[in-house]
Design an enzyme around this catalytic site. Structure first.
Site, PDB file in Angstrom:
ATOM      1  N   GLY A  39       8.367   9.525   0.278  1.00 24.28           N
ATOM      2  CA  GLY A  39       7.133   8.738   0.274  1.00 24.28           C
ATOM      3  C   GLY A  39       5.923   9.574  -0.095  1.00 24.28           C
ATOM      4  N   ASP A  58      18.697   6.637   7.281  1.00 20.89           N
ATOM      5  CA  ASP A  58      18.350   5.252   7.572  1.00 20.89           C
ATOM      6  C   ASP A  58      17.968   5.169   9.047  1.00 20.89           C
ATOM      7  OD1 ASP A  58      18.134   2.586   8.035  1.00 20.89           O
ATOM      8  OD2 ASP A  58      20.204   2.069   7.545  1.00 20.89           O
ATOM      9  N   ILE A  59      16.656   5.156   9.311  1.00 19.56           N
ATOM     10  CA  ILE A  59      16.196   5.193  10.708  1.00 19.56           C
ATOM     11  C   ILE A  59      16.551   3.916  11.477  1.00 19.56           C
ATOM     12  CG2 ILE A  59      14.340   6.866  10.326  1.00 19.56           C
ATOM     13  CD1 ILE A  59      12.362   4.468  10.400  1.00 19.56           C
ATOM     14  N   ALA A  88       8.136   5.000   6.827  1.00 18.46           N
ATOM     15  CA  ALA A  88       7.500   3.781   7.344  1.00 18.46           C
ATOM     16  C   ALA A  88       7.545   2.665   6.322  1.00 18.46           C
ATOM     17  CB  ALA A  88       6.043   4.068   7.710  1.00 18.46           C
ATOM     18  N   ASP A 112      -5.070   3.731  11.245  1.00 19.19           N
ATOM     19  CA  ASP A 112      -6.306   3.134  11.772  1.00 19.19           C
ATOM     20  C   ASP A 112      -6.128   1.628  12.008  1.00 19.19           C
ATOM     21  OD1 ASP A 112      -6.043   2.860   8.961  1.00 19.19           O
ATOM     22  OD2 ASP A 112      -8.173   2.456   8.702  1.00 19.19           O
ATOM     23  N   TYR A 146       1.298  -5.351  10.006  1.00 22.97           N
ATOM     24  CA  TYR A 146       1.484  -3.916   9.744  1.00 22.97           C
ATOM     25  C   TYR A 146       0.940  -3.094  10.914  1.00 22.97           C
ATOM     26  CZ  TYR A 146       0.650   0.763   7.969  1.00 22.97           C
ATOM     27  OH  TYR A 146       0.597   2.127   7.833  1.00 22.97           O
ATOM     28  N   LYS A 173       3.043  -0.659  13.512  1.00 16.33           N
ATOM     29  CA  LYS A 173       2.761   0.772  13.686  1.00 16.33           C
ATOM     30  C   LYS A 173       2.479   1.081  15.165  1.00 16.33           C
ATOM     31  CE  LYS A 173       2.630   3.647  11.111  1.00 16.33           C
ATOM     32  NZ  LYS A 173       3.747   4.551  10.675  1.00 16.33           N
TER      33      LYS A 173
END
Length: 286
Positions: A13, A39-40, A63, A105, A128, A132
């Site tokens: 990424g 592969d998480i 992510a 943020d 999103y 997170k």
């Protein structure tokens, strides 16, 4: 400085591609695993990889980051950012491996008029942001030793981002309409990587805000990006450009805990941007 054996998830990424070489340049032994190799979302696989590689610290950059698309596929966003992060946290806890989790943020609602500190209440407005935050909570729930590093307005080499989008549009010589009522701090992956590298050398675990220095809005940021182009940039309001995901109106973050811990101030966003634009030119010439 002691060198460490590190594992970076999401190494393919945008952040991962800057972070891996930065950490290697400091002498660390780094395994960079792109999503194809780690592969998480598969717990057994995560366990196997961690047992085999035995890192001293996991830097979790992997992510789901499609902010608008997340609104129409929330299950996938939570599967990767929530469940996937929890898999790493559970496996890391069992093997006594701390984790650095890169967050956003977007965990804040943007209603504040002054910088968010690390103790301020989170209240994400988008899927999103919620996903997170789910990752943050998973890390906090399972691990005693962790870093949570929230950043904002990220751009850098090797990825789709605002800077590249604006430069692409500038080539068309048409006026650019950019929102001026969302305030925050642009951050380059190159400078963020250096901040992260500084932080992990301290072993001072906790929640941190890590961005470049300064405050701006997307309109002013766009003007700085196209300073060398003859192109008009027009300020508009968020309501003039509706998007599926609600963005925080104000997401400037207070970096005091980070500065106290690493002993230095981050680079001003204008300087980071200029470095990045120079680097682009140099790469284009090669």
């Amino acid at each position: 400085m002691s060198t460490m054996k590190l594992l970076v998830t999401g190494s393919g990424g945008m952040l991962g591609q800057s972070l891996v070489p930065c950490l290697r340049a400091r002498g660390h032994e780094v395994s960079g695993l792109p999503k194809e190799e780690l592969d998480i979302t598969n717990f057994q696989h995560v366990q196997n990889v961690l047992t085999k590689t035995k890192p001293e610290l996991i830097l979790h950059c992997g992510a789901y980051t499609k902010v608008d698309q997340a609104e129409s596929e929330p299950a996938l966003a939570f599967h990767i950012n929530g469940y996937g992060t929890e898999n790493l946290a559970v496996a890391g806890n069992a093997l006594n491996i701390p984790i650095l989790y890169v967050s956003s943020d977007y965990v804040f609602d943007g209603e504040q008029q002054f910088p968010y500190n690390t103790w301020d209440a989170t209240r994400p407005l988008s899927i999103y942001g919620k996903s997170k935050l789910a990752g943050e909570k998973a890390v906090m729930r399972h691990l005693q030793r962790f870093y949570i590093v929230r950043t904002s307005w990220l751009y850098g080499p090797h990825g789709k981002n605002f800077v590249e989008t604006i430069l692409g549009l500038a080539q068309q010589k048409k006026p650019l309409r950019v929102v001026s009522d969302q305030v925050g701090t642009p951050t380059c992956t190159l400078s963020l990587s250096e901040l992260i590298a500084d932080l992990i050398e301290t072993k001072r675990y906790g929640v941190y805000h890590a961005t470049d220095e300064g405050v701006t809005n997307w309109y002013e940021f766009a003007r700085a990006i196209v300073a060398d182009y003859k192109v008009e940039v027009v300020p508009i309001e968020t309501k003039d450009m509706p998007r599926p995901a609600t963005r925080p109106k104000y997401s400037v973050m207070d970096k005091t805990t980070l500065i106290n811990t690493i002993g230095r101030e981050p680079i001003p966003w204008q300087e980071s941007l200029n470095t990045y634009l120079e680097l682009r030119k140099a790469v284009a010439k090669v």
